[in-house]
Design a protein around this motif. Structure first.
Motif, PDB file in Angstrom:
ATOM      1  N   ASN A  64       0.842  -1.254  -0.099  1.00 52.06           N
ATOM      2  CA  ASN A  64       0.036   0.185   0.093  1.00 52.06           C
ATOM      3  C   ASN A  64       0.675   1.347   0.151  1.00 52.06           C
ATOM      4  O   ASN A  64       0.452   2.276   0.135  1.00 52.06           O
ATOM      5  N   THR A  65       2.173   1.090  -0.194  1.00 50.07           N
ATOM      6  CA  THR A  65       2.858   2.250  -0.405  1.00 50.07           C
ATOM      7  C   THR A  65       3.350   2.353  -1.983  1.00 50.07           C
ATOM      8  O   THR A  65       2.830   1.525  -2.548  1.00 50.07           O
ATOM      9  N   ALA A  66       3.598   3.459  -2.652  1.00 43.08           N
ATOM     10  CA  ALA A  66       4.086   3.556  -4.016  1.00 43.08           C
ATOM     11  C   ALA A  66       5.350   3.453  -4.444  1.00 43.08           C
ATOM     12  O   ALA A  66       5.695   3.841  -5.573  1.00 43.08           O
ATOM     13  N   GLY A  67       6.339   3.067  -3.599  1.00 39.13           N
ATOM     14  CA  GLY A  67       7.929   2.988  -4.012  1.00 39.13           C
ATOM     15  C   GLY A  67       8.433   4.477  -3.840  1.00 39.13           C
ATOM     16  O   GLY A  67       7.718   5.446  -3.255  1.00 39.13           O
ATOM     17  N   PHE A  68       9.782   4.242  -4.011  1.00 42.20           N
ATOM     18  CA  PHE A  68      10.598   5.609  -3.923  1.00 42.20           C
ATOM     19  C   PHE A  68      10.354   6.513  -5.180  1.00 42.20           C
ATOM     20  O   PHE A  68      10.273   6.091  -6.349  1.00 42.20           O
ATOM     21  N   VAL A  69      10.184   7.894  -5.163  1.00 39.76           N
ATOM     22  CA  VAL A  69      10.607   8.917  -5.735  1.00 39.76           C
ATOM     23  C   VAL A  69      11.401   9.694  -5.483  1.00 39.76           C
ATOM     24  O   VAL A  69      11.770  10.050  -4.238  1.00 39.76           O
ATOM     25  N   ASP A  70      12.459  10.329  -6.529  1.00 33.68           N
ATOM     26  CA  ASP A  70      13.559  10.962  -6.014  1.00 33.68           C
ATOM     27  C   ASP A  70      13.173  12.525  -5.849  1.00 33.68           C
ATOM     28  O   ASP A  70      13.884  13.344  -5.334  1.00 33.68           O
ATOM     29  N   ASP A  71      11.855  12.961  -6.473  1.00 35.08           N
ATOM     30  CA  ASP A  71      11.493  14.473  -6.271  1.00 35.08           C
ATOM     31  C   ASP A  71      12.958  15.458  -6.370  1.00 35.08           C
ATOM     32  O   ASP A  71      12.861  16.361  -5.652  1.00 35.08           O
ATOM     33  N   THR A  72      13.562  15.373  -7.368  1.00 38.58           N
ATOM     34  CA  THR A  72      14.636  16.058  -7.464  1.00 38.58           C
ATOM     35  C   THR A  72      14.977  17.173  -8.620  1.00 38.58           C
ATOM     36  O   THR A  72      14.380  16.513  -9.682  1.00 38.58           O
ATOM     37  N   ARG A  73      15.496  18.171  -8.721  1.00 37.62           N
ATOM     38  CA  ARG A  73      15.734  18.932  -9.833  1.00 37.62           C
ATOM     39  C   ARG A  73      17.139  18.622 -10.012  1.00 37.62           C
ATOM     40  O   ARG A  73      17.943  19.018 -11.161  1.00 37.62           O
ATOM     41  N   ALA A  74      18.015  18.142  -9.090  1.00 41.33           N
ATOM     42  CA  ALA A  74      19.575  17.917  -9.284  1.00 41.33           C
ATOM     43  C   ALA A  74      19.539  16.384  -9.990  1.00 41.33           C
ATOM     44  O   ALA A  74      19.648  15.485  -9.519  1.00 41.33           O
ATOM     45  N   PHE A  75      19.715  16.530 -11.505  1.00 45.58           N
ATOM     46  CA  PHE A  75      19.879  15.408 -12.071  1.00 45.58           C
ATOM     47  C   PHE A  75      20.982  14.346 -11.803  1.00 45.58           C
ATOM     48  O   PHE A  75      20.549  13.240 -11.646  1.00 45.58           O
ATOM     49  N   ALA A  76      22.068  14.863 -11.389  1.00 45.01           N
ATOM     50  CA  ALA A  76      23.260  13.900 -11.205  1.00 45.01           C
ATOM     51  C   ALA A  76      22.866  13.166  -9.756  1.00 45.01           C
ATOM     52  O   ALA A  76      23.573  12.196  -9.528  1.00 45.01           O
ATOM     53  N   SER A  77      22.126  13.566  -9.000  1.00 45.43           N
ATOM     54  CA  SER A  77      21.758  12.901  -7.595  1.00 45.43           C
ATOM     55  C   SER A  77      20.902  11.950  -7.653  1.00 45.43           C
ATOM     56  O   SER A  77      20.616  11.053  -6.710  1.00 45.43           O
ATOM     57  N   ILE A  78      20.271  11.513  -9.001  1.00 45.00           N
ATOM     58  CA  ILE A  78      19.261  10.671  -9.087  1.00 45.00           C
ATOM     59  C   ILE A  78      19.656   9.310  -8.449  1.00 45.00           C
ATOM     60  O   ILE A  78      18.741   8.562  -7.513  1.00 45.00           O
ATOM     61  N   PRO A  79      20.621   8.539  -9.196  1.00 44.15           N
ATOM     62  CA  PRO A  79      20.948   7.168  -8.583  1.00 44.15           C
ATOM     63  C   PRO A  79      21.456   7.350  -7.040  1.00 44.15           C
ATOM     64  O   PRO A  79      21.141   6.138  -6.373  1.00 44.15           O
ATOM     65  N   ALA A  80      22.324   8.205  -6.620  1.00 41.49           N
ATOM     66  CA  ALA A  80      22.655   8.118  -5.335  1.00 41.49           C
ATOM     67  C   ALA A  80      21.260   8.175  -4.411  1.00 41.49           C
ATOM     68  O   ALA A  80      21.174   7.477  -3.239  1.00 41.49           O
ATOM     69  N   ARG A  81      20.324   8.945  -4.704  1.00 37.30           N
ATOM     70  CA  ARG A  81      19.042   9.077  -3.875  1.00 37.30           C
ATOM     71  C   ARG A  81      18.313   7.788  -3.893  1.00 37.30           C
ATOM     72  O   ARG A  81      17.668   7.248  -2.733  1.00 37.30           O
ATOM     73  N   HIS A  82      18.258   6.964  -4.879  1.00 34.92           N
ATOM     74  CA  HIS A  82      17.523   5.629  -5.012  1.00 34.92           C
ATOM     75  C   HIS A  82      18.248   4.718  -4.292  1.00 34.92           C
ATOM     76  O   HIS A  82      17.814   4.040  -3.526  1.00 34.92           O
ATOM     77  N   ASP A  83      19.898   4.890  -4.599  1.00 39.31           N
ATOM     78  CA  ASP A  83      20.649   3.812  -3.694  1.00 39.31           C
ATOM     79  C   ASP A  83      20.416   4.200  -1.932  1.00 39.31           C
ATOM     80  O   ASP A  83      20.157   3.010  -1.352  1.00 39.31           O
ATOM     81  N   VAL A  84      20.257   5.227  -1.553  1.00 44.71           N
ATOM     82  CA  VAL A  84      19.880   5.431  -0.329  1.00 44.71           C
ATOM     83  C   VAL A  84      18.810   4.857   0.221  1.00 44.71           C
ATOM     84  O   VAL A  84      18.498   4.241   1.396  1.00 44.71           O
ATOM     85  N   ALA A  85      17.784   4.975  -0.399  1.00 46.36           N
ATOM     86  CA  ALA A  85      16.426   4.454  -0.239  1.00 46.36           C
ATOM     87  C   ALA A  85      16.459   2.805  -0.139  1.00 46.36           C
ATOM     88  O   ALA A  85      15.860   2.110   0.896  1.00 46.36           O
ATOM     89  N   ARG A  86      17.154   2.380  -1.236  1.00 48.50           N
ATOM     90  CA  ARG A  86      17.505   1.020  -1.173  1.00 48.50           C
ATOM     91  C   ARG A  86      18.156   0.171   0.080  1.00 48.50           C
ATOM     92  O   ARG A  86      17.923  -0.697   0.375  1.00 48.50           O
ATOM     93  N   ARG A  87      19.186   1.063   0.252  1.00 45.95           N
ATOM     94  CA  ARG A  87      19.959   0.572   1.556  1.00 45.95           C
ATOM     95  C   ARG A  87      19.072   0.616   2.807  1.00 45.95           C
ATOM     96  O   ARG A  87      19.136  -0.283   3.579  1.00 45.95           O
ATOM     97  N   VAL A  88      18.156   1.673   2.755  1.00 51.04           N
ATOM     98  CA  VAL A  88      17.460   1.874   4.268  1.00 51.04           C
ATOM     99  C   VAL A  88      16.182   0.564   4.356  1.00 51.04           C
ATOM    100  O   VAL A  88      16.178  -0.021   5.030  1.00 51.04           O
ATOM    101  N   ASP A  89      16.006   0.513   3.029  1.00 52.21           N
ATOM    102  CA  ASP A  89      14.503  -0.651   2.929  1.00 52.21           C
ATOM    103  C   ASP A  89      15.589  -1.972   3.210  1.00 52.21           C
ATOM    104  O   ASP A  89      15.103  -3.014   3.820  1.00 52.21           O
ATOM    105  N   ALA A  90      16.679  -2.231   2.726  1.00 52.74           N
ATOM    106  CA  ALA A  90      17.468  -3.287   2.948  1.00 52.74           C
ATOM    107  C   ALA A  90      17.599  -3.882   4.417  1.00 52.74           C
ATOM    108  O   ALA A  90      17.625  -5.044   4.949  1.00 52.74           O
ATOM    109  N   GLY A  91      17.925  -2.628   5.033  1.00 53.12           N
ATOM    110  CA  GLY A  91      18.074  -2.668   6.296  1.00 53.12           C
ATOM    111  C   GLY A  91      17.056  -2.921   7.173  1.00 53.12           C
ATOM    112  O   GLY A  91      17.021  -3.703   8.391  1.00 53.12           O
ATOM    113  N   PHE A  92      16.117  -2.453   6.874  1.00 50.34           N
ATOM    114  CA  PHE A  92      14.719  -2.292   7.587  1.00 50.34           C
ATOM    115  C   PHE A  92      14.136  -3.995   7.447  1.00 50.34           C
ATOM    116  O   PHE A  92      13.906  -4.819   8.502  1.00 50.34           O
TER     117      PHE A  92
END
Length: 475
Positions: free
Chosen positions: A411-439
């Motif tokens: 019932n969640t919708a997955g991660f969205v990066d919501d950014t203007r900073a194009f080069a940060s997109i992979p890093a933002r997704h990686d942070v979310a994936r690491r947090v979810d892996a830890g949880f």
């Protein structure tokens, strides 16, 4: 002073306990290289339509990222000194090296922030930097990055492909001609970039410039917006234009989650009054709530997913807005009542299989008290990822802890990066994936999940859940 080496810890953000960390490593390894599905963000489509080299590192990493600029402003910098242009054409720093030096001098300010995580990964993985920014390394780094950005592999489309982006959604004004999206679609490049319909400029009757934006909407739609009926028709025509251009969703930034509909005659009178002159705030707020309900009705009809970003007081400093324009980082969270606010909308459409709504908030007190119980029962509602001030590792963990017991994962919708900073997109997704892996690793270690279930869930959160949440509706 010797330059501090820039080295990424491959276990960053994973649990500290060795046994749980070992599980988290295994889970993260299964998702770290999955394609990036980006259904909500603010990258300018022109960047990918033109595919020109980035001008310099300051205009890639500093100027467009208000996470970065707001921190520097909080320590005394002015937006103009950071290369952010003003609305009146006043003096602005155009020397990228000067902006970069200011950023490097403030590097220590980002310690402990998600911006530091993103920037380090951008610098290290995307741009090949191996020392931390500092006043001493600023010029050497600037020269190194200018050379790197001139390489064909650093052009926007090349980076898009290297990042593994499957889909990138932009956010666009309702009267936008979408010429850049058309140019991308007509090119030989295979990247998928789709627009998102954001009608905020024309639904908040007390917004500066509202009347001009409505007139522009009418011209773009070919409708007479001198009446409320014409205004609604114009919105529907423009939504259809966006849908045909590939749009998956609409986006609505509102202070409140109120979705109370007005009587038709009351809405007509409010709209007519706004055309004549300034409208009192309470009446404008009531019309904005009404238009959320109307937007839900339109989404039910045309299949565009309705995204609601509620609970942020935009442009807190009116002087900054007047001098530099909107969306310059001066947004501040406020409390939101989702239970009562969304009730009219959910009572009307919450169980309708033709309607889909994703809700985001910066008011995390509502996660377990309101949003998880609502998403846990209304089929049309999904919880958006932690947003703006909450897209940090700690807040992402709190989100999972707060909502999972009531709403589960699907019932969640997955991660969205919501950014203007194009080069940060992979890093933002990686942070979310690491947090979810830890949880998820914690659930495995605690005997609540099997390892294969944790891996399956991590893949779903990174890939299948957001794809399903934003899938085009058949027919």
């Amino acid at each position: 002073m010797a330059a501090r080496p820039l080295v990424l810890d491959d276990d960053r953000l994973l649990p500290v306990d060795p046994a749980v960390r070992a599980i988290a490593r295994e889970v993260h390894a299964r998702v770290r290289d999955l394609p990036l599905f980006c259904p909500h963000g603010h990258v300018d489509a022109a960047l990918l339509a033109r595919d020109e080299p980035f001008a310099d590192p300051a205009r890639l990493l500093v100027v467009p990222d208000h996470y970065v600029t707001r921190m520097l402003v909080s320590q005394g910098a002015r937006l103009e000194e950071l290369g952010v242009p003003g609305t009146g054409g006043g003096p602005v720093e155009r020397d990228g090296r000067a902006v970069w030096r200011r950023f490097c001098a403030g590097w220590h300010l980002f310690r402990g922030t998600p911006s530091r995580l993103w920037l380090e990964q951008e610098l290290h993985d995307v741009l090949g930097v191996r020392v931390h920014p500092s006043p001493e390394t600023a010029d050497e780094l600037y020269d190194q990055l200018v050379e790197r950005l001139a390489e064909p592999s650093c052009r926007p489309r090349a980076l898009f492909d290297a990042f593994g982006i499957e889909l990138l959604a932009t956010t666009d004004a309702p009267a936008d001609a979408l010429a850049d999206h058309a140019a991308i679609a007509a090119s030989s490049w295979g990247g998928t970039v789709v627009p998102t319909f954001r009608p905020d400029a024309v639904v908040h009757l007390d917004r500066p410039g509202w009347r001009g934006d409505v007139e522009e909407l009418g011209r773009a739609a070919g409708e007479d917006v001198g009446t409320y009926a014409g205004y609604l028709a114009a919105l529907q025509r423009r939504r259809e234009h966006f849908r045909r251009a590939g749009a998956r969703a609409t986006d609505h930034g509102h202070l409140s989650a109120d979705t109370t509909p007005m009587e038709r005659a009351d809405a007509e009178r409010a709209y007519a009054a706004a055309l004549r002159g300034p409208l009192e705030p309470a009446r404008a707020a009531a019309f904005a709530a009404h238009m959320l309900f109307e937007s839900a009705r339109m989404s039910r009809e045309d299949g565009l997913v309705m995204q609601l970003h509620a609970g942020v007081l935009r442009d807190h400093d009116p002087l900054v807005r007047a001098r530099s324009g909107p969306d310059r980082g001066f947004d501040v969270p406020v409390a939101v009542d989702f239970t009562r606010g969304l009730r009219p909308l959910l009572n009307a459409f919450g169980s309708d299989p033709a309607f889909r709504c994703v809700v985001f908030t910066t008011d995390e007190t509502t996660f377990s008290r309101e949003l998880a119980p609502l998403a846990g029962v209304y089929p049309a509602l999904r919880l958006g990822a932690p947003w703006w001030f909450l897209d940090s590792p700690a807040a992402m963990r709190r989100f999972r802890e707060a909502v999972t017991e009531t709403a589960g994962f699907w019932n969640t919708a997955g991660f969205v990066d919501d950014t203007r900073a194009f080069a940060s997109i992979p890093a933002r997704h990686d942070v979310a994936r690491r947090v979810d892996a830890g949880f998820l690793a914690g659930l495995v270690a605690g005997g609540q999940l099997a390892l294969d279930e944790a891996v399956e869930t991590a893949v779903a959160l990174a890939s299948t859940i957001p794809r399903a949440a934003y899938a085009p509706r058949e027919g």
